[in-house]
Design an enzyme around this catalytic site. Structure first.
Site, mmCIF file in Angstrom:
data_model
loop_
_atom_site.group_PDB
_atom_site.id
_atom_site.type_symbol
_atom_site.label_atom_id
_atom_site.label_comp_id
_atom_site.label_asym_id
_atom_site.label_seq_id
_atom_site.Cartn_x
_atom_site.Cartn_y
_atom_site.Cartn_z
ATOM 1 N N VAL A 12 0.825 -1.209 0.000
ATOM 2 C CA VAL A 12 0.000 0.000 0.000
ATOM 3 C C VAL A 12 0.859 1.258 0.000
ATOM 4 C CG1 VAL A 12 -1.573 1.347 1.441
ATOM 5 C CG2 VAL A 12 -2.040 -1.040 0.972
ATOM 6 N N GLU A 158 -7.173 2.920 2.517
ATOM 7 C CA GLU A 158 -6.862 2.650 1.106
ATOM 8 C C GLU A 158 -7.788 1.565 0.566
ATOM 9 O OE1 GLU A 158 -4.775 4.274 -1.076
ATOM 10 O OE2 GLU A 158 -6.113 3.005 -2.246
ATOM 11 N N ALA A 161 -7.010 -2.495 -4.959
ATOM 12 C CA ALA A 161 -6.929 -3.954 -4.988
ATOM 13 C C ALA A 161 -5.619 -4.310 -5.676
ATOM 14 C CB ALA A 161 -8.115 -4.534 -5.743
ATOM 15 N N LYS A 217 -13.857 1.440 6.071
ATOM 16 C CA LYS A 217 -12.882 0.552 5.422
ATOM 17 C C LYS A 217 -13.168 -0.905 5.778
ATOM 18 C CE LYS A 217 -9.452 -1.279 3.484
ATOM 19 N NZ LYS A 217 -9.349 -1.481 2.061
ATOM 20 N N ALA A 220 -16.431 -1.934 4.030
ATOM 21 C CA ALA A 220 -16.335 -2.163 2.576
ATOM 22 C C ALA A 220 -15.741 -3.541 2.299
ATOM 23 C CB ALA A 220 -15.490 -1.065 1.924
ATOM 24 N N ASN A 221 -14.662 -3.893 3.014
ATOM 25 C CA ASN A 221 -14.064 -5.214 2.787
ATOM 26 C C ASN A 221 -15.017 -6.333 3.206
ATOM 27 O OD1 ASN A 221 -11.780 -4.378 1.560
ATOM 28 N ND2 ASN A 221 -10.371 -4.880 3.216
ATOM 29 N N VAL A 267 -12.553 -20.795 -5.761
ATOM 30 C CA VAL A 267 -12.076 -21.728 -4.727
ATOM 31 C C VAL A 267 -12.089 -21.071 -3.356
ATOM 32 C CG1 VAL A 267 -10.618 -23.307 -6.013
ATOM 33 C CG2 VAL A 267 -9.750 -21.044 -5.466
ATOM 34 N N CYS A 273 -6.145 -9.205 3.279
ATOM 35 C CA CYS A 273 -7.041 -8.335 4.050
ATOM 36 C C CYS A 273 -8.453 -8.833 4.325
ATOM 37 C CB CYS A 273 -7.103 -6.970 3.382
ATOM 38 S SG CYS A 273 -5.502 -6.149 3.473
ATOM 39 N N GLN A 275 -10.005 -11.656 5.097
ATOM 40 C CA GLN A 275 -10.212 -12.449 6.313
ATOM 41 C C GLN A 275 -9.811 -11.656 7.560
ATOM 42 O OE1 GLN A 275 -9.232 -16.629 6.340
ATOM 43 N NE2 GLN A 275 -8.150 -16.384 8.261
HETATM 44 N N1 LIG Z 1 -2.259 -5.110 0.510
HETATM 45 C C1 LIG Z 1 -3.322 -4.463 0.108
HETATM 46 O O1 LIG Z 1 -3.758 -4.623 -1.018
HETATM 47 C C2 LIG Z 1 -4.027 -3.498 1.007
HETATM 48 C C3 LIG Z 1 -3.640 -3.326 2.329
HETATM 49 N N2 LIG Z 1 -4.284 -2.418 3.131
HETATM 50 C C4 LIG Z 1 -3.834 -2.177 4.508
HETATM 51 O O2 LIG Z 1 -2.624 -1.403 4.451
HETATM 52 C C5 LIG Z 1 -1.749 -1.775 5.516
HETATM 53 C C6 LIG Z 1 -0.393 -2.160 4.946
HETATM 54 O O3 LIG Z 1 -0.572 -3.303 4.151
HETATM 55 P P1 LIG Z 1 0.571 -3.805 3.162
HETATM 56 O O4 LIG Z 1 1.184 -2.644 2.484
HETATM 57 O O5 LIG Z 1 -0.039 -4.885 2.360
HETATM 58 O O6 LIG Z 1 1.625 -4.414 4.212
HETATM 59 P P2 LIG Z 1 3.131 -4.836 3.931
HETATM 60 O O7 LIG Z 1 3.454 -5.868 4.939
HETATM 61 O O8 LIG Z 1 3.338 -5.118 2.489
HETATM 62 O O9 LIG Z 1 3.963 -3.495 4.257
HETATM 63 C C7 LIG Z 1 4.073 -2.945 5.513
HETATM 64 C C8 LIG Z 1 5.507 -2.432 5.667
HETATM 65 O O10 LIG Z 1 5.610 -1.674 6.864
HETATM 66 C C9 LIG Z 1 6.935 -1.840 7.381
HETATM 67 N N3 LIG Z 1 6.946 -1.431 8.782
HETATM 68 C C10 LIG Z 1 6.324 -2.000 9.843
HETATM 69 N N4 LIG Z 1 6.571 -1.292 10.964
HETATM 70 C C11 LIG Z 1 7.375 -0.256 10.617
HETATM 71 C C12 LIG Z 1 7.945 0.833 11.332
HETATM 72 N N5 LIG Z 1 7.715 0.987 12.639
HETATM 73 N N6 LIG Z 1 8.718 1.706 10.656
HETATM 74 C C13 LIG Z 1 8.930 1.568 9.325
HETATM 75 N N7 LIG Z 1 8.408 0.561 8.591
HETATM 76 C C14 LIG Z 1 7.625 -0.342 9.226
HETATM 77 C C15 LIG Z 1 7.209 -3.311 7.161
HETATM 78 O O11 LIG Z 1 8.588 -3.559 7.174
HETATM 79 C C16 LIG Z 1 6.570 -3.525 5.776
HETATM 80 O O12 LIG Z 1 7.503 -3.399 4.730
HETATM 81 C C17 LIG Z 1 -2.461 -2.870 6.285
HETATM 82 O O13 LIG Z 1 -3.147 -2.302 7.363
HETATM 83 C C18 LIG Z 1 -3.453 -3.419 5.280
HETATM 84 O O14 LIG Z 1 -4.603 -3.946 5.920
HETATM 85 C C19 LIG Z 1 -5.289 -1.638 2.654
HETATM 86 C C20 LIG Z 1 -5.703 -1.753 1.351
HETATM 87 C C21 LIG Z 1 -5.108 -2.684 0.428
HETATM 88 O O1 LIG Z 2 -8.086 -3.921 1.909
HETATM 89 C C1 LIG Z 2 -7.560 -4.552 1.009
HETATM 90 O O2 LIG Z 2 -6.522 -5.208 1.134
HETATM 91 C C2 LIG Z 2 -8.185 -4.619 -0.350
HETATM 92 O O3 LIG Z 2 -8.870 -5.899 -0.403
HETATM 93 C C3 LIG Z 2 -9.471 -6.204 -1.647
HETATM 94 O O4 LIG Z 2 -8.484 -6.216 -2.678
HETATM 95 P P1 LIG Z 2 -7.558 -7.493 -2.970
HETATM 96 O O5 LIG Z 2 -7.580 -8.399 -1.788
HETATM 97 O O6 LIG Z 2 -6.267 -6.978 -3.437
HETATM 98 O O7 LIG Z 2 -8.224 -8.223 -4.212
HETATM 99 P P2 LIG Z 2 -9.728 -8.538 -4.670
HETATM 100 O O8 LIG Z 2 -9.820 -8.277 -6.102
HETATM 101 O O9 LIG Z 2 -10.713 -7.900 -3.792
HETATM 102 O O10 LIG Z 2 -9.813 -10.107 -4.475
HETATM 103 C C4 LIG Z 2 -9.786 -10.704 -3.193
HETATM 104 C C5 LIG Z 2 -10.029 -12.186 -3.330
HETATM 105 O O11 LIG Z 2 -11.386 -12.437 -3.700
HETATM 106 C C6 LIG Z 2 -11.420 -13.284 -4.843
HETATM 107 N N1 LIG Z 2 -12.627 -12.949 -5.634
HETATM 108 C C7 LIG Z 2 -12.846 -11.658 -6.022
HETATM 109 C C8 LIG Z 2 -13.984 -11.333 -6.732
HETATM 110 C C9 LIG Z 2 -14.915 -12.333 -7.044
HETATM 111 O O12 LIG Z 2 -15.967 -12.095 -7.681
HETATM 112 N N2 LIG Z 2 -14.661 -13.601 -6.649
HETATM 113 C C10 LIG Z 2 -13.544 -13.940 -5.948
HETATM 114 O O13 LIG Z 2 -13.365 -15.119 -5.580
HETATM 115 C C11 LIG Z 2 -10.122 -13.014 -5.568
HETATM 116 O O14 LIG Z 2 -9.772 -14.064 -6.426
HETATM 117 C C12 LIG Z 2 -9.175 -12.870 -4.399
HETATM 118 O O15 LIG Z 2 -8.754 -14.128 -3.931
HETATM 119 C C13 LIG Z 2 -10.475 -5.108 -1.999
HETATM 120 O O16 LIG Z 2 -11.016 -5.366 -3.293
HETATM 121 C C14 LIG Z 2 -9.810 -3.724 -1.984
HETATM 122 O O17 LIG Z 2 -10.783 -2.718 -2.208
HETATM 123 C C15 LIG Z 2 -9.158 -3.512 -0.621
HETATM 124 O O18 LIG Z 2 -8.488 -2.273 -0.589
#
Ligand SMILES: NC(=O)C1=CN([C@@H]2O[C@H](COP(=O)(O)OP(=O)(O)OC[C@H]3O[C@@H](n4cnc5c(N)ncnc54)[C@H](O)[C@@H]3O)[C@@H](O)[C@H]2O)C=CC1
Ligand SMILES: O=C(O)[C@H]1O[C@H](OP(=O)(O)OP(=O)(O)OC[C@H]2O[C@@H](n3ccc(=O)[nH]c3=O)[C@H](O)[C@@H]2O)[C@H](O)[C@@H](O)[C@@H]1O
Length: 464
Positions: A12, A158, A161, A217, A220-221, A267, A273, A275
């Site tokens: 993110v 954020e 996806a 947030k 929505a998820n 599947v 995120c 779960q």
């Molecule tokens: N992955 C996604 O698609 C989405 C994630 N989110 C949310 O965004 C947040 C971040 O998720 P990701 O980016 O996927 O996680 P990530 O695990 O990829 O990145 C987090 C980063 O923060 C760093 N970090 C942790 N503590 C730190 C500190 N004290 N100082 C500096 N760096 C530090 C870690 O080393 C890591 O690189 C989570 O809360 C997640 O739920 C929201 C929307 C989409």
């Molecule tokens: O908070 C987050 O991390 C993000 O989680 C999801 O994004 P993401 O997990 O990256 O991907 P999705 O496209 O939502 O898919 C999630 C899972 O659901 C599955 N899925 C999705 C859509 C569908 O119709 N059926 C289905 O099985 C996908 O294959 C995948 O395993 C949300 O779509 C984002 O808006 C959100 O920001």
């Protein structure tokens, strides 16, 4: 020049702040992380995450107004706005284990801001957090900074996806910005609004109170995941009755009140995120003494587990009730297409179930490294260990290699390259043991055409 720091260079923090740098050349963006290897990768030709369009953006702005560094303190000192974009995983032990969000990383980052800041800061929650986390951040900031520095806290969750992050960031449905409903809160909120409205139409930048923004947030998820669990629950009824889940989803989705998106049976959903955030909502509901609400949302996760188990049982049953020593080609390991991310991927659970049934699993994914697959399958709690993996798993470099000599193919991820127009299924059929089975867990294959070739095809949400 506005100076932005982003703490956390992950999925993110990296893309979202890189897009700010790309859209606002007069804003200096420094993305920091404690993980040296991750920062080195952001500064190299091989970025640490795969995301279509990301390289172009990073390569264009890096070294100009976009910087990646491990010097967290300096970036905090220099910044006007600080995004906190660290991980918030599910707690593994202690109070709320398996449900509540682990806020240790948020707290550490917040304390660091309090300790090193020498000027007023707008601190922005970018991570997904439980409702009212901003209150804890405020308390930590105020209690640990004796320099009389002003901190304003905003919530800016954020919604990107993975796989479509750049598209989602450059053209989002909406951006949410929550603030305390005070004059200072509104002033801080406006500063962030002014950044986003440089490329996002004003009406899509939604402002509200902090707690609504935090809860929206999670909501929505939860709603998105609920749609998938609902259609997956229907897929079980389809398989038992002869209804076709694609047709049912289409029929329901054409109702403009329901809409067509997120109704693809599968599947099971994966990703870091869905779960985690639903369990977070379940925990919150329990803490608020709302057990019925908690049970309602928990059922979404339970249905997802059931779907994975049900699909594995179908595989074993169809393969004459035993998969012992049979080669099963698993196509796809990422939790969805166009990402190399495997966090909570349904493929991990399926693979573990198949190993427990003593199958030989041959895995191929175009974007997931061999090392990552091994790491995922040997994680504590997955149900398989290093010896199991050594004995039962082979990791392949192509679809054809994985399928050669296999008794069955299982489609776990909907990568385009597994579709009929990109893969020669006739050639694959010839290389497999007979009868040759295909289990389509993503509804991407043309079952009648495969049957013409000679395959026995089992598709999620369809009976044979
Ligand atoms: N992955 C996604 O698609 C989405 C994630 N989110 C949310 O965004 C947040 C971040 O998720 P990701 O980016 O996927 O996680 P990530 O695990 O990829 O990145 C987090 C980063 O923060 C760093 N970090 C942790 N503590 C730190 C500190 N004290 N100082 C500096 N760096 C530090 C870690 O080393 C890591 O690189 C989570 O809360 C997640 O739920 C929201 C929307 C989409
Ligand atoms: O908070 C987050 O991390 C993000 O989680 C999801 O994004 P993401 O997990 O990256 O991907 P999705 O496209 O939502 O898919 C999630 C899972 O659901 C599955 N899925 C999705 C859509 C569908 O119709 N059926 C289905 O099985 C996908 O294959 C995948 O395993 C949300 O779509 C984002 O808006 C959100 O920001």
């Amino acid at each position: 020049m506005v100076n932005i720091c982003c703490i956390g260079a992950g999925y993110v923090g990296g893309p979202s702040c890189a897009v700010i740098a790309y859209k606002c050349h007069d804003v200096k963006v420094t993305i920091v992380d404690l993980n040296q290897a991750r920062i080195d990768a952001w500064n190299s030709d091989h970025l640490p995450i795969y995301e279509p369009g990301l390289e172009e953006i990073v390569f264009e702005r890096r070294g100009k107004n976009l910087f990646f560094s491990t010097d967290v303190d300096q970036a905090i000192i220099d910044a006007d706005l600080i995004f906190v974009s660290v991980n918030t995983p599910t707690k593994k032990s202690g109070m709320g284990a398996g449900m509540a969000a682990d806020l240790a990383y948020i707290e550490r980052a917040t304390r660091r801001i309090a300790q090193v800041a020498t000027s007023p800061k707008i601190v922005i929650e970018k991570s997904t957090v439980p409702c009212r986390t901003a209150q804890s951040m405020r308390t930590i900031l105020e209690a640990n900074s004796n320099k009389n520095i002003r901190f304003d806290i905003l919530s800016n969750p954020e919604f990107l996806a993975e796989g479509t992050a750049i598209k989602d960031l450059t053209n989002p449905d909406r951006v949410l910005i929550g603030c305390l409903q005070t004059p200072e809160g509104f002033t801080a909120q406006q500063k962030l609004v002014d950044i986003y409205t440089r490329w996002i139409p004003q009406e899509r930048v939604i402002t509200m109170n902090l707690w609504s923004s935090e809860l929206s947030k999670l909501a929505a998820n939860a709603l998105l995941a609920q749609r998938i669990s609902s259609v997956n629950a229907l897929s079980a009824i389809c398989e038992a009755t002869g209804a076709d889940v694609d047709e049912v989803a289409y029929a329901c989705g054409t109702d403009s009140r329901i809409g067509p998106k997120f109704l693809k049976a599968s599947v099971g959903f994966g990703g870091s995120c869905f779960q985690k955030d639903i369990l977070n909502l379940v925990y919150l509901s329990e803490q608020l003494h709302l057990p019925e609400v908690a049970a309602y949302w928990k059922a979404v996760v339970d249905m997802n587990e059931f779907q994975k188990q049900r699909f594995t049982h179908r595989i074993v049953r169809t393969l004459f009730n035993t998969v012992t020593s049979k080669r099963i080609a698993m196509l796809g390991f990422a939790f969805k297409k166009d990402t190399g991310d495997t966090r909570e991927s349904a493929a991990i659970t399926l693979c573990s179930y198949l190993i427990q049934e003593h199958a030989q699993v041959a895995i191929y994914d175009p974007k997931v490294s061999h090392k990552q697959i091994i790491m995922d399958l040997t994680e504590p709690g997955v149900g398989t260990n290093e010896t199991d993996v050594e004995k039962h798993v082979s990791i392949c470099n192509s679809t054809y290699e994985a399928c050669a000599g296999a008794d069955a193919i299982v489609i776990c991820t909907e990568w385009d390259e597994f579709k009929m127009e990109h893969t020669d299924y006739q050639k694959i059929f010839e290389s497999m043991n007979k009868p040759a089975f295909i289990f389509d867990g993503r509804l991407i294959l043309d079952a009648p055409k495969l049957r013409d070739i000679g395959f026995r095809v089992e598709t999620i949400g369809k009976s044979v």
